[in-house]
Every structure is written in C-alpha cells, then in structure tokens.
Design a protein around this motif. Structure first.
Motif, PDB file in Angstrom:
ATOM      1  N   ASN B  97     -72.258 -89.344   7.275  1.00 49.47           N
ATOM      2  CA  ASN B  97     -71.946 -89.390   6.238  1.00 49.47           C
ATOM      3  C   ASN B  97     -72.687 -88.758   4.839  1.00 49.47           C
ATOM      4  OD1 ASN B  97     -69.172 -90.491   4.439  1.00 49.47           O
ATOM      5  ND2 ASN B  97     -69.432 -91.797   6.744  1.00 49.47           N
ATOM      6  N   LEU B 100     -73.547 -85.041   7.120  1.00 46.48           N
ATOM      7  CA  LEU B 100     -72.373 -84.206   7.612  1.00 46.48           C
ATOM      8  C   LEU B 100     -72.307 -82.885   6.766  1.00 46.48           C
ATOM      9  CD1 LEU B 100     -69.963 -84.287   9.984  1.00 46.48           C
ATOM     10  CD2 LEU B 100     -68.760 -84.699   8.146  1.00 46.48           C
ATOM     11  N   ALA B 101     -71.870 -83.131   5.252  1.00 40.55           N
ATOM     12  CA  ALA B 101     -71.923 -81.883   4.502  1.00 40.55           C
ATOM     13  C   ALA B 101     -73.318 -81.390   4.328  1.00 40.55           C
ATOM     14  CB  ALA B 101     -71.550 -82.242   3.072  1.00 40.55           C
ATOM     15  N   LEU B 104     -73.994 -79.463   7.458  1.00 41.40           N
ATOM     16  CA  LEU B 104     -72.515 -77.941   8.013  1.00 41.40           C
ATOM     17  C   LEU B 104     -72.747 -76.866   6.561  1.00 41.40           C
ATOM     18  CD1 LEU B 104     -69.844 -80.361   9.796  1.00 41.40           C
ATOM     19  CD2 LEU B 104     -70.556 -78.437  10.656  1.00 41.40           C
TER      20      LEU B 104
END
Ligand SMILES: Nc1ncnc2c1ncn2[C@@H]1O[C@H](COP(=O)(O)OP(=O)(O)OP(=O)(O)O)[C@@H](O)[C@H]1O
Ligand SMILES: [Mg+2]
Lengths: 223, 241
Positions: B97, B100-101, B104
C-alpha cells in the motif's frame, strides 16, 4: 418396428465419426475465437459503462441494450444474409465468431461494469488522490479487486457462449450442431446423433461450469 | 501554498459551497470545523480536485489546478489525503500500500520506496505489520497505515477528512498522536475534524463553516473563546458541554 436408438444406427454413427469430430473441432475453434471477441468488447464497454464520461456511458448502454434485447438468431441472420446486400461477405466461420462474440460481449460488458461498480468509490478516490489517472487507477486498483467478483459469472458466460455457437447450424456453419442436423436428416437416425452431440457439448461445458463453481466458492471464502 | 478564490460548488440545485476565499500558508495547520452537511468535505476535496468547483479558482503551490488542462495528476502527487473510511487497497499488503504509488507514479525504485515506507511504518508504530493485509488490522491501525501511505509520497500538503470519525473511542488517540507528531514538522496540514482538543493543541488557525460559507476564521483561542457569530456560539455550546 425399429426403435430410435437401434444398434445399427449407432454403428452408422461410429462409421461417420469424422463428421462429428470435425464439427466438434469447428465448434471449439469458434468458441475460442468468439470468447476472445466477447472478452475484448466486454472489457472495453464494461469500463466505458462504469466511467464518468457521459458519452461513453451512453454508447455502452446502447450496445448492451440493443444486443441483449434482440435474438441472437436474428443478429446472425443479419451478418449472414444482410451484410452481403451491402457488399460485405463474411466466411461462415466469421459469421459465427462475430455474431456470438458481439452477443456475449454485451453480457460480459454488464458483468464487468457491475464488478467495477461493486468496488467502493473510496478506492478510486484514494488512487486519484495519490496521482493515479483514471486508467492507472483501473489497472492497478479497481480491476484487480473486481476480478474476483467478475470471474465466476464470466466463466458462466463462457459456458453459454459455447452452447450458443450452435446458432451456426442455422446458417450452415459446419459446426457440431450443423453436422448432427445434416447427418441425421439424411438418414433420420436422430436418436444417436443428438445424444452424442449433447455429450460432446457437455464435455466442453462441464469443466468450465465446475471451474465457475470453484471460483465462486473461493470468492466467498476470501470475501 | 493553497489558495481558493471565489469557489462555488453545486450538486444539481443544491449549493454546497458559496463564494469561498481561503488561503493556507506553507507550514500552516488549518483546522476546519462545522456541522454535518456544511460543506467541509466538499471544501477539502476541492483542494485536490476530487470535487471540481462549479466555478472559482484553486491554486496549489503556484499551479492553478482548476485551469483547463492543468497538470492535476502531477499536483496530486504532492498532496496526501487521509479519508474517514481509510480506503487502503485491500488486495495489497501494508507495505505494498505504501510503495504502490511511489514506484508506479513517482518512479522511485522499489528498494527506496520500501526503505522509506518502513521508516514511516515505524513512525506510526506499525513496522511489524508490513506484511499484513488491511483486513487483518484494527480501524486505528488501518488509519495509521493510511497516513504512512500518504507520507511515503513525500507530500508538501496533507489533507485529513475526519480521520477519526469512523473509529472506536479507544483508537482515536493513537491516530491523533500520529497527527500531532506530524504537525511538528513543516508540512502544511488541512484537517476536518470534530476533535476540539486537536484543534486547540495543534491548529494555527481554525475556520468554522456553516451552510457553505466560512463564518469564523482565526486562531483557536479566538474561535473557542470569543466567536463573533451567533451560529458559532450555538454550535460550540452544543459540542462543548
Ligand atoms: N456527490 C454529491 N452529490 C450530491 N450531493 C452531495 C454530494 N456530496 C455532498 N453532497 C451534499 O453536499 C452537502 C455538503 O456535503 P459535505 O460532505 O461537504 O458536508 P460535510 O460538512 O463534510 O458533512 P459531514 O460532517 O457529515 O461529513 C450535503 O448536503 C451533502 O448531502
Ligand atoms: Mg464530511
């Protein structure tokens, strides 16, 4: 009086076994190709239908309603008899692939739209707030979660799709149903022909139906 | 750092924000208070454009994000948001969690995202939960992970929309403690909350909203001790019994 399942009729069928095996092959081929078409259309129109873009939603709605509310037979007749009138002649195999693919694409679009919409909107908002754009949010956050919901009904659609390829019999499609029809109308040995044909469809569909049940159970466990 | 100019927001015929003008300075801790339905969530969501103002301008860190073709996604990377319902990604582990951002979107390497991620987890007291899934955590733990997730993007601004409202009373403190700890840094914070103690302790400034307008705007002492509007007094007497 000779019964509908008299022994010599089975012997005749066995002798012409190739007819059925070829039909089985064509049915399987059409099913696989049509499933590809249906999945592609279903994913695209499902995502458009769940989007917040008015035009896309409306386009998706039109496709789904139009296809779901007219019989598949008529859609296939249109491809087979109608399109040649405007100069488009499709080989009969492609009539089956496109007809059945477009038809089930509409149902799969609904399955996928419902799956996406079942994901709480907070997920999309969290993703957007982190800087994901709409498609990235779909790909990394929404679709992986929707997958679990969508798989069992999707597998059921594959079963329906296989059975519905039998519509090709209406347009001399060369598929399993057509072979069974034409073989048995020649010699009127309907009994064995339809029993064997039914069994062959069963062989294709049953494992998929089992898979659907298995996926459904797994989805329940993890939910 | 944040500037709202003449922001209006309608939902159909319902006017939720009326001509909002607001500035938040770099490093400022702004607390937003107001009764339910007054437009607090809508206001804070206009700052990262989760709600698009019907008209008016929103400027964040010098970029007018309400402008046509503004780099909204880019600007959002530097604005962390914490939601009432946590909104962790349930199909990812706690550490995923957090990474991820950054990996990516910010294109940070996995190793770096994981090492900064572990630091933030340690800071919110959940290092040992890195491999767990959100569903295995309590509400308070999930919210602390959500804060760590936002921080791992190294934001300049943190938005909190009632971060403790969905929590059982015994878990509220653990989340507030993390927020108080965070407030000691230079980061700009906008916090919608009903926790008056938090407003008093860490707020540089409190605004009080009612029916889509800002009725009070000033330091917490002013807000709690001598509010100017009748409606503010009525609200305070209801909640500070
Ligand atoms: N997406 C929406 N569509 C329609 N109306 C909405 C929408 N979002 C909010 N509203 C309405 O706008 C008004 C303000 O909502 P908002 O969520 O900003 O209030 P709030 O101050 O955050 O309240 P609460 O303390 O209950 O969270 C409410 O009347 C709400 O019903
Ligand atoms: Mg709210």
């Amino acid at each position: 009086m000779v019964g509908p399942f008299a022994w010599f009729k089975w012997e005749a069928l066995l002798k012409d076994g190739n007819v059925f095996i070829e039909g089985f092959g064509i049915t399987a081929l059409v099913a696989v190709l049509a499933l590809g078409v249906a999945l592609a259309l279903g994913v695209i129109f499902g995502m458009l239908g769940a989007s917040h873009w008015k035009f896309a939603k409306r386009a998706s709605r039109c496709y789904v309603e139009f296809i779901q509310n007219t019989p598949l037979v008529i859609q296939v007749f249109f491809l087979y008899n109608g399109l040649p009138k405007i100069g488009i002649v499709l080989p009969v195999l492609w009539v089956g692939v496109i007809g059945v693919g477009v038809y089930h694409g509409a149902y799969i679009a609904e399955v996928i739209r419902a799956g996406i919409q079942a994901i709480p909107k907070g997920q999309r908002e969290a993703a957007l707030s982190q800087g994901f754009n709409y498609w990235e949010a779909m790909r990394y956050i929404i679709l992986p979660q929707a997958q679990r919901i969508v798989f069992p009904p999707l597998t059921n659609q594959a079963v329906f799709l296989i059975k519905n390829t039998s519509v090709m019999a209406m347009v001399a499609g060369g598929d399993l149903m057509y072979r069974a029809d034409s073989w048995s109308s020649g010699n009127i040995y309907y009994g064995p022909a339809y029993v064997v044909t039914g069994l062959l469809y069963f062989i294709l569909c049953f494992p998929l139906a089992q898979l659907a049940r298995h996926l459904e159970r797994r989805a329940e466990v993890s939910a | 750092m944040i500037k709202l100019e003449g922001v209006h927001k309608h939902f159909g015929h319902l006017q939720v924000l009326k001509e909002i003008d607001l500035q938040v300075a770099t490093g400022e801790k702004l607390v937003v208070i107001g009764p339910s339905g007054s437009g607090k969530s809508t206001l804070i969501r206009c700052i990262n454009l989760l709600e698009k103002p019907s008209y008016g301008r929103v400027i964040v860190d010098g970029v007018e994000i309400t402008a046509h073709k503004a780099p909204v996604h880019k600007v959002r990377q530097s604005i962390g948001m914490v939601f009432q319902q946590f909104n962790l990604y349930p199909h990812k582990t706690v550490l995923e969690n957090l990474t991820l951002a950054p990996t990516l979107i910010r294109k940070v390497s996995r190793e770096e995202a994981e090492s900064t991620g572990m630091r933030y987890l340690e800071r919110v007291g959940l290092k040992e939960k890195a491999g767990a899934y959100p569903s295995q955590l309590s509400g308070g733990q999930q919210q602390r992970v959500a804060i760590a997730r936002a921080l791992n993007m190294h934001p300049k601004i943190m938005l909190f929309d009632e971060p403790t409202s969905a929590l059982d009373p015994e878990m509220i403190k653990e989340v507030l403690d993390v927020m108080i700890d965070l407030a000691h840094e230079g980061i700009t914070m906008v916090v919608v909350t009903h926790e008056m103690s938090f407003a008093k302790e860490v707020g540089d400034r409190v605004i009080f909203m009612d029916e889509g307008v800002i009725l009070e705007d000033g330091p917490p002492e002013h807000f709690f001790n001598n509010p100017t509007q009748e409606r503010t007094k009525a609200f305070l007497s209801r909640i500070l019994r």
